[in-house]
Design a protein around this motif. Structure first.
Motif, PDB file in Angstrom:
ATOM      1  N   VAL A 154       3.878  55.090  47.890  1.00  0.00           N
ATOM      2  CA  VAL A 154       4.680  56.145  47.266  1.00  0.00           C
ATOM      3  C   VAL A 154       5.058  57.142  48.346  1.00  0.00           C
ATOM      4  O   VAL A 154       4.211  57.567  49.139  1.00  0.00           O
ATOM      5  CB  VAL A 154       3.888  56.838  46.139  1.00  0.00           C
ATOM      6  N   VAL A 189      10.688  61.677  44.399  1.00  0.00           N
ATOM      7  CA  VAL A 189       9.690  60.644  44.678  1.00  0.00           C
ATOM      8  C   VAL A 189      10.311  59.258  44.522  1.00  0.00           C
ATOM      9  O   VAL A 189      11.220  59.054  43.716  1.00  0.00           O
ATOM     10  CB  VAL A 189       8.482  60.806  43.726  1.00  0.00           C
ATOM     11  N   GLN A 200      -0.193  67.842  46.369  1.00  0.00           N
ATOM     12  CA  GLN A 200       0.387  66.545  46.031  1.00  0.00           C
ATOM     13  C   GLN A 200       1.729  66.340  46.724  1.00  0.00           C
ATOM     14  O   GLN A 200       2.062  65.226  47.136  1.00  0.00           O
ATOM     15  CB  GLN A 200       0.553  66.416  44.518  1.00  0.00           C
ATOM     16  N   VAL A 223       2.682  63.109  49.162  1.00  0.00           N
ATOM     17  CA  VAL A 223       3.859  62.255  48.986  1.00  0.00           C
ATOM     18  C   VAL A 223       4.700  62.241  50.258  1.00  0.00           C
ATOM     19  O   VAL A 223       5.194  61.185  50.681  1.00  0.00           O
ATOM     20  CB  VAL A 223       4.695  62.733  47.784  1.00  0.00           C
ATOM     21  N   THR A 233       3.257  59.983  52.643  1.00  0.00           N
ATOM     22  CA  THR A 233       3.178  58.662  52.003  1.00  0.00           C
ATOM     23  C   THR A 233       1.761  58.369  51.504  1.00  0.00           C
ATOM     24  O   THR A 233       0.765  58.709  52.146  1.00  0.00           O
ATOM     25  CB  THR A 233       3.635  57.505  52.914  1.00  0.00           C
ATOM     26  N   LEU A 256       2.126  61.042  38.981  1.00  0.00           N
ATOM     27  CA  LEU A 256       2.965  62.097  39.547  1.00  0.00           C
ATOM     28  C   LEU A 256       4.018  62.568  38.547  1.00  0.00           C
ATOM     29  O   LEU A 256       4.355  63.757  38.506  1.00  0.00           O
ATOM     30  CB  LEU A 256       3.636  61.602  40.825  1.00  0.00           C
TER      31      LEU A 256
END
Length: 231
Positions: A95, A102, A136, A140, A143, A159
């Motif tokens: 992710v 995202v 968070q 992201v 990765t 998420l």
């Protein structure tokens, strides 16, 4: 000849000397020597002007073939290893960020020189980075490796729930601020007038009903407290 048949003749014959024979056991007249072969043939173990080395096949061709074979084999092993490694990367998922939202990627986040080892499996523009908690959002952007496709989808769902909760929480806070402004204006405002009895009265405007913010689902309520957390 008759004399040779008598005992005395035979005794005399035994005393005669035998003519010397050529050395080496060869045949032919005396003086022919041991270097000459039978009836002019070269001596044993030789072939005239040729030596044993003249009949040994050169091995240069075999060495070249071996080197070529080993070179091709080494290239095949390296090429097969690279292809196998690439195929393995295409079974991995992670992710990551795509612009300001995202996305789920297939492959690994590293690139091999000119070759990209990942591509977008599914884009999720509905999950905006600005609505994720700071910790968070950082994860992201750096990765998040998930291995399998199922794990990647689970992370996306997590998420999505968090971003939705934070977005609704922000909208509710905005609605509360707007309601407070409207209420304050209603209390401070008003007009004056005179009734039929001659008394002056103050007429207050009717306060507007504030629009309530969106409600959170049960899952969103569980993670709403994470909004704004740094870690």
């Amino acid at each position: 000849a008759a004399a040779m048949q008598t005992p005395a003749g035979r005794a005399a014959g035994l005393g005669r000397s035998v003519p010397p024979q050529p050395a080496g056991g060869g045949f032919g007249p005396p003086g022919s020597g041991q270097d000459a072969g039978y009836e002019g043939m070269p001596p044993e173990g030789g072939f005239g002007a040729y030596s044993d080395e003249d009949f040994v096949k050169p091995r240069g061709g075999r060495k070249w073939l071996k080197r070529s074979f080993y070179s091709v084999l080494a290239l095949a092993v390296v090429g097969g290893g690279l292809y196998g490694g690439y195929r393995w990367t295409q079974t991995q998922y992670y992710v990551g960020a795509n612009a300001e939202h995202v996305a789920l990627y297939r492959g690994i986040s590293q690139d091999l020189a000119w070759l990209s080892l990942s591509e977008i499996e599914k884009d999720h523009p509905e999950i905006e980075l600005k609505y994720l908690p700071p910790y968070q959002r950082k994860q992201v952007e750096e990765t998040i490796a998930e291995g399998s496709l199922a794990n990647g989808r689970d992370k996306i769902q997590e998420l999505a729930t968090q971003a939705s909760a934070c977005k609704k929480d922000e909208q509710r806070r905005q609605a509360d601020r707007e309601a407070a402004v409207v209420t304050g204006e209603g209390q401070a405002g008003g007009t004056t007038g005179t009734n039929t009895s001659g008394r002056t009265t103050t007429i207050k405007p009717k306060a507007a009903t504030p629009t309530p913010g969106p409600s959170l689902s049960e899952e969103e309520q569980k993670v709403a407290s994470n909004c704004g957390k740094q870690q």
